[in-house]
Motif scaffolding. Structure first.
Motif, PDB file in Angstrom:
ATOM      1  N   MET A   1       0.843  -1.173   0.000  1.00  0.00           N
ATOM      2  CA  MET A   1       0.000   0.000   0.000  1.00  0.00           C
ATOM      3  C   MET A   1       0.892   1.240   0.000  1.00  0.00           C
ATOM      4  O   MET A   1       1.850   1.332   0.769  1.00  0.00           O
ATOM      5  N   LEU A   2       0.568   2.163  -0.851  1.00  0.00           N
ATOM      6  CA  LEU A   2       1.337   3.394  -0.948  1.00  0.00           C
ATOM      7  C   LEU A   2       0.787   4.456   0.001  1.00  0.00           C
ATOM      8  O   LEU A   2       1.517   5.084   0.752  1.00  0.00           O
ATOM      9  N   ARG A   3      -0.533   4.662  -0.024  1.00  0.00           N
ATOM     10  CA  ARG A   3      -1.127   5.716   0.776  1.00  0.00           C
ATOM     11  C   ARG A   3      -2.581   5.379   1.067  1.00  0.00           C
ATOM     12  O   ARG A   3      -3.254   4.785   0.229  1.00  0.00           O
ATOM     13  N   ALA A   4      -3.049   5.772   2.248  1.00  0.00           N
ATOM     14  CA  ALA A   4      -4.449   5.566   2.616  1.00  0.00           C
ATOM     15  C   ALA A   4      -5.056   6.913   2.989  1.00  0.00           C
ATOM     16  O   ALA A   4      -4.485   7.666   3.779  1.00  0.00           O
ATOM     17  N   TYR A   5      -6.192   7.218   2.405  1.00  0.00           N
ATOM     18  CA  TYR A   5      -6.892   8.479   2.645  1.00  0.00           C
ATOM     19  C   TYR A   5      -8.184   8.199   3.412  1.00  0.00           C
ATOM     20  O   TYR A   5      -8.807   7.160   3.226  1.00  0.00           O
ATOM     21  N   TYR A   6      -8.591   9.171   4.225  1.00  0.00           N
ATOM     22  CA  TYR A   6      -9.883   9.112   4.897  1.00  0.00           C
ATOM     23  C   TYR A   6     -10.541  10.470   4.709  1.00  0.00           C
ATOM     24  O   TYR A   6      -9.947  11.505   5.022  1.00  0.00           O
ATOM     25  N   TYR A   7     -11.763  10.484   4.191  1.00  0.00           N
ATOM     26  CA  TYR A   7     -12.474  11.715   3.871  1.00  0.00           C
ATOM     27  C   TYR A   7     -13.667  11.875   4.790  1.00  0.00           C
ATOM     28  O   TYR A   7     -14.477  10.947   4.933  1.00  0.00           O
ATOM     29  N   THR A   8     -13.809  13.075   5.378  1.00  0.00           N
ATOM     30  CA  THR A   8     -14.985  13.344   6.196  1.00  0.00           C
ATOM     31  C   THR A   8     -15.201  14.837   6.339  1.00  0.00           C
ATOM     32  O   THR A   8     -14.258  15.624   6.274  1.00  0.00           O
ATOM     33  N   ALA A   9     -16.441  15.213   6.523  1.00  0.00           N
ATOM     34  CA  ALA A   9     -16.788  16.602   6.800  1.00  0.00           C
ATOM     35  C   ALA A   9     -17.033  16.735   8.295  1.00  0.00           C
ATOM     36  O   ALA A   9     -17.543  15.811   8.935  1.00  0.00           O
ATOM     37  N   LEU A  10     -16.651  17.874   8.856  1.00  0.00           N
ATOM     38  CA  LEU A  10     -16.784  18.103  10.290  1.00  0.00           C
ATOM     39  C   LEU A  10     -17.630  19.337  10.557  1.00  0.00           C
ATOM     40  O   LEU A  10     -17.518  20.344   9.855  1.00  0.00           O
ATOM     41  N   ILE A  11     -18.440  19.271  11.599  1.00  0.00           N
ATOM     42  CA  ILE A  11     -19.190  20.445  12.040  1.00  0.00           C
ATOM     43  C   ILE A  11     -18.229  21.278  12.874  1.00  0.00           C
ATOM     44  O   ILE A  11     -17.714  20.822  13.892  1.00  0.00           O
ATOM     45  N   GLU A  12     -17.955  22.481  12.423  1.00  0.00           N
ATOM     46  CA  GLU A  12     -16.912  23.302  13.024  1.00  0.00           C
ATOM     47  C   GLU A  12     -17.209  23.773  14.443  1.00  0.00           C
ATOM     48  O   GLU A  12     -16.323  23.835  15.267  1.00  0.00           O
ATOM     49  N   GLY A  30      -0.722   7.167  10.126  1.00  0.00           N
ATOM     50  CA  GLY A  30      -0.279   7.172   8.735  1.00  0.00           C
ATOM     51  C   GLY A  30      -1.314   7.443   7.661  1.00  0.00           C
ATOM     52  O   GLY A  30      -0.972   7.458   6.481  1.00  0.00           O
ATOM     53  N   TYR A  31      -2.567   7.641   8.035  1.00  0.00           N
ATOM     54  CA  TYR A  31      -3.572   7.967   7.032  1.00  0.00           C
ATOM     55  C   TYR A  31      -3.480   9.443   6.675  1.00  0.00           C
ATOM     56  O   TYR A  31      -3.148  10.271   7.521  1.00  0.00           O
ATOM     57  N   LYS A  32      -3.787   9.771   5.433  1.00  0.00           N
ATOM     58  CA  LYS A  32      -3.934  11.173   5.051  1.00  0.00           C
ATOM     59  C   LYS A  32      -5.398  11.497   5.288  1.00  0.00           C
ATOM     60  O   LYS A  32      -6.272  10.997   4.579  1.00  0.00           O
ATOM     61  N   VAL A  33      -5.669  12.304   6.299  1.00  0.00           N
ATOM     62  CA  VAL A  33      -7.040  12.658   6.660  1.00  0.00           C
ATOM     63  C   VAL A  33      -7.412  13.947   5.926  1.00  0.00           C
ATOM     64  O   VAL A  33      -6.721  14.960   6.046  1.00  0.00           O
ATOM     65  N   VAL A  34      -8.489  13.881   5.148  1.00  0.00           N
ATOM     66  CA  VAL A  34      -8.960  15.027   4.385  1.00  0.00           C
ATOM     67  C   VAL A  34     -10.311  15.434   4.968  1.00  0.00           C
ATOM     68  O   VAL A  34     -11.256  14.644   4.966  1.00  0.00           O
ATOM     69  N   THR A  35     -10.360  16.663   5.483  1.00  0.00           N
ATOM     70  CA  THR A  35     -11.604  17.143   6.090  1.00  0.00           C
ATOM     71  C   THR A  35     -12.003  18.467   5.455  1.00  0.00           C
ATOM     72  O   THR A  35     -11.194  19.150   4.825  1.00  0.00           O
ATOM     73  N   LYS A  36     -13.259  18.800   5.628  1.00  0.00           N
ATOM     74  CA  LYS A  36     -13.751  20.125   5.263  1.00  0.00           C
ATOM     75  C   LYS A  36     -14.957  20.406   6.151  1.00  0.00           C
ATOM     76  O   LYS A  36     -15.573  19.470   6.691  1.00  0.00           O
ATOM     77  N   PRO A  37     -15.277  21.676   6.315  1.00  0.00           N
ATOM     78  CA  PRO A  37     -16.426  21.999   7.164  1.00  0.00           C
ATOM     79  C   PRO A  37     -17.727  21.492   6.552  1.00  0.00           C
ATOM     80  O   PRO A  37     -17.943  21.605   5.348  1.00  0.00           O
ATOM     81  N   ALA A  38     -18.556  20.925   7.391  1.00  0.00           N
ATOM     82  CA  ALA A  38     -19.881  20.503   6.951  1.00  0.00           C
ATOM     83  C   ALA A  38     -20.767  21.739   6.841  1.00  0.00           C
ATOM     84  O   ALA A  38     -20.564  22.727   7.546  1.00  0.00           O
ATOM     85  N   LYS A  39     -21.731  21.682   5.971  1.00  0.00           N
ATOM     86  CA  LYS A  39     -22.676  22.782   5.811  1.00  0.00           C
ATOM     87  C   LYS A  39     -23.961  22.416   6.550  1.00  0.00           C
ATOM     88  O   LYS A  39     -24.496  21.335   6.359  1.00  0.00           O
ATOM     89  N   GLU A  40     -24.412  23.317   7.388  1.00  0.00           N
ATOM     90  CA  GLU A  40     -25.672  23.110   8.107  1.00  0.00           C
ATOM     91  C   GLU A  40     -26.754  23.962   7.461  1.00  0.00           C
ATOM     92  O   GLU A  40     -26.497  25.087   7.054  1.00  0.00           O
TER      93      GLU A  40
END
Length: 151
Positions: A1-12, A30-40
């Protein structure tokens, strides 16, 4: 495995998020965690809704990784990824999709399952990645104090 990503939106604005311990563990391991703000927003019925779609972020990362890897594994059942899988395959990449058919309705879109080079049902991985419920840590959530509680 070269890289593992995890994607999720977070309530700020949340003081505590139930997903924060998972995100921290993944980030430290070791995971690359990709987040962005969730829209309410409030829907037409007056219900509070939270939306956090990460499809574009995942698709862009997958297309970029396709330049250096020959096999991508996507843990999702979202039929929107069918077009991404087709594009990766046109680049000569193998794509496996992990989801489940064990729920009603199944968590995997039929088109996505058919398009993938390989489909793995989460049920088949349970013995390797699952935990016995008795092994899980017990979380203690403090009970809110009532207004008339003595100090």
């Amino acid at each position: 495995m070269l890289r593992a990503y995890y994607y999720t939106a977070l309530i700020e604005d949340q003081e505590y998020s139930s997903i924060r311990p998972l995100i921290d563990w993944l980030d430290y391991n070791g995971y690359k965690v990709v987040t962005k703000p969730a829209k309410e927003f409030t829907d037409s019925m007056g219900r509070r809704k939270v939306k956090g779609n990460m499809d574009i972020e995942l698709a862009i990362d997958a297309m970029e990784q396709a330049e250096t890897v020959d096999h991508l594994v996507i843990f999702s059942g979202d039929g929107d990824f069918t077009t991404l899988v087709e594009a990766l395959q046109r680049k000569g990449r193998k794509v496996s999709v992990v989801s489940t058919m064990a729920t009603q309705p199944p968590m995997i879109a039929d088109d996505l399952r058919r398009q993938a080079d390989h489909f793995l049902d989460l049920i088949s991985l349970k013995a390797e990645i699952g935990r016995d419920p008795s092994e899980r840590a017990v979380r203690h959530v403090p009970e809110p104090q009532s207004a008339d509680a003595e100090e």
